[in-house]
Motif scaffolding. Sequence first.
Motif, PDB file in Angstrom:
ATOM      1  N   GLU A 145     -47.699 -53.257 -61.318  1.00 32.02           N
ATOM      2  CA  GLU A 145     -47.810 -52.293 -60.425  1.00 32.02           C
ATOM      3  C   GLU A 145     -48.292 -51.028 -61.009  1.00 32.02           C
ATOM      4  OE1 GLU A 145     -47.376 -52.574 -57.434  1.00 32.02           O
ATOM      5  OE2 GLU A 145     -46.757 -50.832 -56.566  1.00 32.02           O
ATOM      6  N   LEU A 146     -47.876 -50.598 -62.159  1.00 30.50           N
ATOM      7  CA  LEU A 146     -48.586 -49.456 -62.941  1.00 30.50           C
ATOM      8  C   LEU A 146     -50.204 -49.505 -62.964  1.00 30.50           C
ATOM      9  CD1 LEU A 146     -46.050 -48.591 -65.749  1.00 30.50           C
ATOM     10  CD2 LEU A 146     -46.827 -47.164 -63.681  1.00 30.50           C
ATOM     11  N   GLN A 147     -50.617 -50.537 -63.132  1.00 27.34           N
ATOM     12  CA  GLN A 147     -52.053 -50.515 -63.282  1.00 27.34           C
ATOM     13  C   GLN A 147     -52.623 -50.392 -61.724  1.00 27.34           C
ATOM     14  OE1 GLN A 147     -53.237 -54.570 -64.853  1.00 27.34           O
ATOM     15  NE2 GLN A 147     -52.569 -54.108 -66.797  1.00 27.34           N
ATOM     16  N   ARG A 148     -51.876 -51.205 -61.015  1.00 28.96           N
ATOM     17  CA  ARG A 148     -52.689 -51.075 -59.539  1.00 28.96           C
ATOM     18  C   ARG A 148     -52.632 -49.508 -58.971  1.00 28.96           C
ATOM     19  NH1 ARG A 148     -51.169 -50.827 -54.747  1.00 28.96           N
ATOM     20  NH2 ARG A 148     -48.892 -50.601 -54.889  1.00 28.96           N
ATOM     21  N   LEU A 149     -51.301 -48.659 -59.377  1.00 29.10           N
ATOM     22  CA  LEU A 149     -51.151 -47.607 -58.781  1.00 29.10           C
ATOM     23  C   LEU A 149     -52.048 -46.811 -59.406  1.00 29.10           C
ATOM     24  CD1 LEU A 149     -47.384 -47.452 -58.721  1.00 29.10           C
ATOM     25  CD2 LEU A 149     -48.850 -47.211 -56.758  1.00 29.10           C
ATOM     26  N   ARG A 150     -52.282 -46.729 -60.896  1.00 31.32           N
ATOM     27  CA  ARG A 150     -53.397 -45.650 -61.511  1.00 31.32           C
ATOM     28  C   ARG A 150     -54.701 -45.943 -60.715  1.00 31.32           C
ATOM     29  NH1 ARG A 150     -50.941 -47.451 -66.759  1.00 31.32           N
ATOM     30  NH2 ARG A 150     -49.081 -46.050 -67.174  1.00 31.32           N
ATOM     31  N   ARG A 151     -55.153 -47.160 -60.568  1.00 32.94           N
ATOM     32  CA  ARG A 151     -56.365 -47.485 -59.787  1.00 32.94           C
ATOM     33  C   ARG A 151     -56.467 -46.545 -58.386  1.00 32.94           C
ATOM     34  NH1 ARG A 151     -56.205 -52.781 -61.506  1.00 32.94           N
ATOM     35  NH2 ARG A 151     -55.391 -53.332 -59.440  1.00 32.94           N
ATOM     36  N   ILE A 206     -45.742 -43.277 -60.202  1.00 29.86           N
ATOM     37  CA  ILE A 206     -46.155 -43.882 -61.538  1.00 29.86           C
ATOM     38  C   ILE A 206     -45.237 -43.060 -62.499  1.00 29.86           C
ATOM     39  CG2 ILE A 206     -48.073 -43.386 -63.447  1.00 29.86           C
ATOM     40  CD1 ILE A 206     -50.116 -43.512 -60.936  1.00 29.86           C
ATOM     41  N   ARG A 207     -44.761 -41.953 -62.616  1.00 30.80           N
ATOM     42  CA  ARG A 207     -43.754 -41.557 -63.516  1.00 30.80           C
ATOM     43  C   ARG A 207     -42.597 -42.338 -63.345  1.00 30.80           C
ATOM     44  NH1 ARG A 207     -45.074 -34.844 -62.678  1.00 30.80           N
ATOM     45  NH2 ARG A 207     -46.663 -35.157 -63.723  1.00 30.80           N
ATOM     46  N   ARG A 208     -42.055 -42.648 -62.048  1.00 27.58           N
ATOM     47  CA  ARG A 208     -40.835 -43.210 -61.832  1.00 27.58           C
ATOM     48  C   ARG A 208     -40.927 -44.625 -62.783  1.00 27.58           C
ATOM     49  NH1 ARG A 208     -38.246 -46.989 -59.004  1.00 27.58           N
ATOM     50  NH2 ARG A 208     -40.263 -47.279 -57.791  1.00 27.58           N
ATOM     51  N   LEU A 209     -42.038 -45.510 -62.462  1.00 24.96           N
ATOM     52  CA  LEU A 209     -42.087 -46.615 -63.187  1.00 24.96           C
ATOM     53  C   LEU A 209     -42.346 -46.774 -64.630  1.00 24.96           C
ATOM     54  CD1 LEU A 209     -44.536 -48.624 -60.572  1.00 24.96           C
ATOM     55  CD2 LEU A 209     -42.211 -48.975 -61.056  1.00 24.96           C
ATOM     56  N   GLU A 210     -42.982 -45.733 -65.158  1.00 25.80           N
ATOM     57  CA  GLU A 210     -43.010 -45.539 -66.756  1.00 25.80           C
ATOM     58  C   GLU A 210     -41.644 -45.072 -67.091  1.00 25.80           C
ATOM     59  OE1 GLU A 210     -47.605 -43.734 -66.981  1.00 25.80           O
ATOM     60  OE2 GLU A 210     -46.063 -42.416 -66.769  1.00 25.80           O
ATOM     61  N   HIS A 259     -51.702 -37.686 -51.039  1.00 20.46           N
ATOM     62  CA  HIS A 259     -51.355 -39.190 -51.314  1.00 20.46           C
ATOM     63  C   HIS A 259     -51.274 -39.304 -53.002  1.00 20.46           C
ATOM     64  CE1 HIS A 259     -51.111 -43.378 -51.027  1.00 20.46           C
ATOM     65  NE2 HIS A 259     -52.696 -43.410 -51.490  1.00 20.46           N
ATOM     66  N   ALA A 260     -52.236 -38.546 -53.546  1.00 15.71           N
ATOM     67  CA  ALA A 260     -52.382 -38.612 -54.982  1.00 15.71           C
ATOM     68  C   ALA A 260     -51.128 -38.108 -55.680  1.00 15.71           C
ATOM     69  CB  ALA A 260     -53.456 -37.782 -55.505  1.00 15.71           C
ATOM     70  N   ALA A 261     -50.531 -36.997 -55.085  1.00 12.53           N
ATOM     71  CA  ALA A 261     -49.257 -36.672 -55.618  1.00 12.53           C
ATOM     72  C   ALA A 261     -48.008 -37.541 -55.512  1.00 12.53           C
ATOM     73  CB  ALA A 261     -48.782 -35.172 -55.136  1.00 12.53           C
ATOM     74  N   ARG A 262     -47.888 -38.208 -54.408  1.00 10.91           N
ATOM     75  CA  ARG A 262     -46.999 -39.248 -54.395  1.00 10.91           C
ATOM     76  C   ARG A 262     -47.300 -40.279 -55.355  1.00 10.91           C
ATOM     77  NH1 ARG A 262     -47.828 -41.239 -49.007  1.00 10.91           N
ATOM     78  NH2 ARG A 262     -48.952 -39.337 -48.398  1.00 10.91           N
ATOM     79  N   LEU A 263     -48.480 -40.641 -55.603  1.00 13.85           N
ATOM     80  CA  LEU A 263     -48.677 -41.737 -56.449  1.00 13.85           C
ATOM     81  C   LEU A 263     -48.256 -41.531 -57.683  1.00 13.85           C
ATOM     82  CD1 LEU A 263     -52.317 -43.013 -55.112  1.00 13.85           C
ATOM     83  CD2 LEU A 263     -50.345 -44.305 -54.939  1.00 13.85           C
TER      84      LEU A 263
END
Lengths: 178, 359
Positions: free
Chosen positions: A142-148, A169-173, A161-165
């Motif tokens: 999921e992280l990979q996908r979000l980073r893309r 990403i931080r939350r998942l990390e 949108h980028a800020a939300r992403l």
Amino acid sequence: MLCQRCQQRPATVHFTQVIGGDKTEYHLCDQCAQEKGDLLSKAAQAFSFNSWNPFQFNQLLSGLLNMESSPGFASPPLTQLRCDHCGLPYSQFTKTGRFGCAHCYDSFEARLEPMLRRIQSNTTHTGKVPLRAGGQVKVKKELQRLRRELQQAVSLEQFEHAARLRDEIRRLEQQLED
Amino acid sequence: MSLGEFLQRATSPWMREGGPQDDIVLTSRVRIARNLEGIPFPQLETDSHANQVIERVAKALNSPAVRKLGDFELVRCSDLSALDRAVLVEKHLISRDLAEEARHGAVALRQDEVISIMVNEEDHLRIQCILPGMRVDEAWRLANTVDDALESELTWAFHERLGYLTACPTNVGTGIRASVMMHLPGLVISGQINRLLSAVSQVGLTVRGLYGEGSEAAGNLFQVSNQVTLGESEQEIIQNLTGVVLQLIDHERAARKALLQANREALEDRVCRSFGILAYARRMDSKETLQRLSDVRLGIDLGIIKGVSSRILQELLVMTQPAFLQKYFGQELSPGERDVRRAALIRERLRLDDTEVHG
Ligand SMILES: [Zn+2]
Ligand SMILES: [Zn+2]
Ligand SMILES: [Zn+2]
């Protein structure tokens, strides 16, 4: 899997022939299947020609694997290579086409890789991930996908949108570290 | 027991249901391979490993998650007679390998026989779903649900990059094999089949003629399935297969229509001759049976033959196989005897429909 007749192109036409209770599987490439004429409706005639020997699937696989071992390859000789976990000798894998345990995939990785590249569309799994055991894996994917997606959002200047992403990403990390 | 009763009991319940496009697609099947973490694959399993696997599967089948999906019965193959194992093979519920190498094997069946789980075959588990007609998407969703439910109790061997690990590297990744059994007489009769099949094979699918008895794809039955298991997601695999099958269906329909228009008399003659032979012959070998049944089924689909259930092809494909014949007649039969009994069974089956129609 390679065509068992020409041993060059991937086998794409498969069928099973049963004569007097003996079952034989055939795996041919398109071209060889066509050259044999009306393959599926005249198989009997086509295959009674003794122009080539039918192989068993496993011998076929082993042929493929042995072929892949190029001379410059720095690995122990075939006779010594074993899975360090289950002890399966590589030579047995080439006979049966089957691994002894999950660790065989790592033990024989170097030899497996070229074969996977040939018979599969890609060598990275993109499908389902186990719900329980694969929790970590799932988060990483999921992280990979979000980073893309983040990269894309930035390049399209969709900053909100980028800020939300980025937050997601931080939350998942964080979740991975816990 | 009458044949009618025997049919009710012997054929799987799902075989009596219809399904979308079932004039051309007989069945949709999805099987997924899974292995337990920390236990050698079946090839290297000891007796105690094999028992462990069976016990863990039994426990998982009793978990609330699986019980929600229905009642499963788990049987060790060694507790089944050779004939019963052969019947399960003929019903496509277990593989020939599992039936023959019965020492460690087991099979779990849901009551309706839509879901079967082979244990200790090539992989620890092979979860299989079969549905009538073109429902490969549904079969995948169901198999997926079973997988999730089992996973509430079991930990699968999984590799971050390679996905689900299987005994044979040709299944690694998704571990999924989705296949659709198609009846394609129109394409065979009109001579278009090879061109289409080679086109199909160019998009990562494989085609097998089913029941090849030496000379041909008997019964004009073909199984189309995915070849790739790694690098594409399950949804992509299912979508790809579905797209191709739907195109084959269109071609088959067009071929049937064209045949009727160009040569109705020849087609009717062929269909009716086959019907006559099935209705009156005293000896039928399995190869001719398949071929005649294919003609009759085509005749039913085209409205040439009336009053015979379109299920007849499905039913008799299973019922006229060796183990079923012996089961029905309750005795061991030599191949020669089987031909005689097969003919008798087919005649009886055709009369069954007749009485349904008039009664
Ligand atoms: Zn070839
Ligand atoms: Zn190993
Ligand atoms: Zn295999």
